[in-house]
Design an enzyme around this catalytic site. Structure first.
Site, PDB file in Angstrom:
ATOM      1  N   GLN A   1       5.712  -7.705 -28.209  1.00  0.00           N
ATOM      2  CA  GLN A   1       4.708  -6.649 -28.318  1.00  0.00           C
ATOM      3  C   GLN A   1       3.523  -7.104 -29.165  1.00  0.00           C
ATOM      4  OE1 GLN A   1       7.928  -3.091 -28.414  1.00  0.00           O
ATOM      5  NE2 GLN A   1       5.878  -2.507 -28.975  1.00  0.00           N
TER       6      GLN A   1
ATOM      7  N   SER B   1      11.038 -11.688 -30.094  1.00  0.00           N
ATOM      8  CA  SER B   1      11.488 -10.296 -30.006  1.00  0.00           C
ATOM      9  C   SER B   1      11.721  -9.905 -28.552  1.00  0.00           C
ATOM     10  CB  SER B   1      10.482  -9.393 -30.717  1.00  0.00           C
ATOM     11  OG  SER B   1      10.957  -8.069 -30.799  1.00  0.00           O
ATOM     12  N   LEU B   2      10.935  -8.980 -28.020  1.00  0.00           N
ATOM     13  CA  LEU B   2      11.051  -8.584 -26.623  1.00  0.00           C
ATOM     14  C   LEU B   2      11.023  -9.791 -25.691  1.00  0.00           C
ATOM     15  CD1 LEU B   2      10.634  -6.562 -24.151  1.00  0.00           C
ATOM     16  CD2 LEU B   2       8.215  -7.080 -24.491  1.00  0.00           C
TER      17      LEU B   2
ATOM     18  N   ARG C   1      15.411   0.135 -24.382  1.00  0.00           N
ATOM     19  CA  ARG C   1      15.244  -0.415 -25.731  1.00  0.00           C
ATOM     20  C   ARG C   1      14.028   0.220 -26.402  1.00  0.00           C
ATOM     21  NH1 ARG C   1      12.338  -5.064 -27.833  1.00  0.00           N
ATOM     22  NH2 ARG C   1      13.523  -6.271 -29.380  1.00  0.00           N
TER      23      ARG C   1
ATOM     24  N   HIS D   1      13.029  -4.662 -36.239  1.00  0.00           N
ATOM     25  CA  HIS D   1      13.750  -5.752 -36.897  1.00  0.00           C
ATOM     26  C   HIS D   1      14.125  -5.464 -38.351  1.00  0.00           C
ATOM     27  CE1 HIS D   1      13.104  -7.971 -33.262  1.00  0.00           C
ATOM     28  NE2 HIS D   1      11.802  -7.774 -33.358  1.00  0.00           N
TER      29      HIS D   1
ATOM     30  N   GLN E   1      19.485  -8.449 -32.708  1.00  0.00           N
ATOM     31  CA  GLN E   1      18.052  -8.746 -32.764  1.00  0.00           C
ATOM     32  C   GLN E   1      17.231  -7.516 -33.148  1.00  0.00           C
ATOM     33  OE1 GLN E   1      15.343  -8.150 -29.851  1.00  0.00           O
ATOM     34  NE2 GLN E   1      15.010 -10.297 -29.341  1.00  0.00           N
TER      35      GLN E   1
END
Length: 311
Positions: free
Chosen positions: A10, A91-92, A116, A200, A249
């Site tokens: 993102q 991340s994503l 998510r 996170h 994660q």
């Protein structure tokens, strides 16, 4: 030449993203049409026309960026790009890497990242959590500041993005306290990020619990190309280990500096970022100036990357 492909998370989205690549290669829009069909919304139109606040809503941003990363990956394969030695995602972006590796089906990954995003948004009431970027302090200093500023609230490093750039996440009041402490400690900058979710950190544990049933129901295969996971900078081949890495994660820091170091240890000399924007390319250059790093997002960057990796 040994090279790796990395996928952004993102923050890389923008109105009009991948438009010139789509004009040259129909598979881009075909990939977005798959995403639209899977999610019951016009993902391509959202990325091209907005509105921007809707694209930036995390439950929309995540599938849009997954579709973007896979669209570039498919163009690369279609145009005869050589196979990557290793994959990773920020991340994503880890979901994009798993789809590219063959571990996750694209349709399943789309459902996963949309859920998510929804669960991340639901986990923390709007305004209750925050994230901030701290520039100019080392990792240990930032961790100490988080401990000092927490005062019983949740606060911790969330993204180790590059040397001297750590993003922190937690409850909004604790983040505010940390910003002041970071400035007092000599940080070049300490600024709150305009994000709707404190990713996170432990505030995302409820999102992980909520995502678990869907993740358990989806088939996961051993990757055909090694994927380095954010949570432990390691590759995993069993479905149970991959599921656990994806759940952890959500509430664990993204160890990007170590990920790039691990790629170099594996003999990788070039890292290509597949997707809109140049966020990871900028970070990767700061992590290791000797690494050849570039982004692939339009016909010119695609052609150059194909030529250079084939040489």
């Amino acid at each position: 030449m040994s090279f790796a492909v990395v996928f952004p998370g993102q923050g890389s989205q923008s109105i009009g993203m991948l438009s010139t690549l789509a004009a040259a290669f129909p598979i881009v829009q075909e990939s977005f049409q798959e995403a639209s069909d899977a999610l019951g919304m016009d993902v391509w139109r959202l990325t091209q026309e907005g509105p921007e606040e809707q694209l930036n809503a995390t439950e929309h941003t995540q599938p849009a960026l997954l579709a973007a990363g896979i669209a570039v990956w498919r163009v690369w394969q279609q145009q005869g790009g050589v196979e990557s030695s290793c994959l990773a995602g920020h991340s994503l972006g880890e979901y994009s890497a798993l789809v590219a590796s063959g571990a996750l089906a694209f349709d399943d990954a789309l459902q996963l990242v949309a859920e998510r995003g929804r669960q991340m948004q639901l986990a923390v009431p709007a305004g209750a959590g925050a994230m901030a970027a701290v520039l100019g302090l080392d990792d240990a200093q930032v961790a100490e500041i988080c401990d000092a500023a927490a005062q019983g609230d949740i606060l911790s490093p969330a993204n180790y993005n590059s040397p001297g750039q750590v993003v922190i996440a937690g409850t909004a009041a604790a983040v505010d306290r940390a910003i002041e402490l970071a400035k007092q400690a000599g940080a070049k900058r300490a600024l709150k990020l305009s994000v709707s979710v404190p990713s996170h950190c432990e505030l995302m544990s409820p999102a992980a619990d909520a995502l678990r049933p869907l993740l358990q129901s989806i088939s996961i295969s051993a990757p055909n190309i090694p994927v380095l996971h954010n949570v432990d900078v390691s590759e995993h081949n069993s479905d149970s280990e991959i599921r656990q890495a994806l759940l952890q994660q959500l509430y664990s820091p993204v160890r990007w500096v170590e990920t790039i170091a691990q790629l170099k240890d594996r003999g990788i000399t070039r890292v290509l970022e597949f997707g809109p924007g140049k966020v990871l390319t900028g970070l990767n250059k700061r992590i290791d100036r000797q690494l050849n790093t570039a982004c692939v997002f339009d016909p010119a960057s695609l052609e150059q990357a194909i030529e250079e990796t084939a040489a």
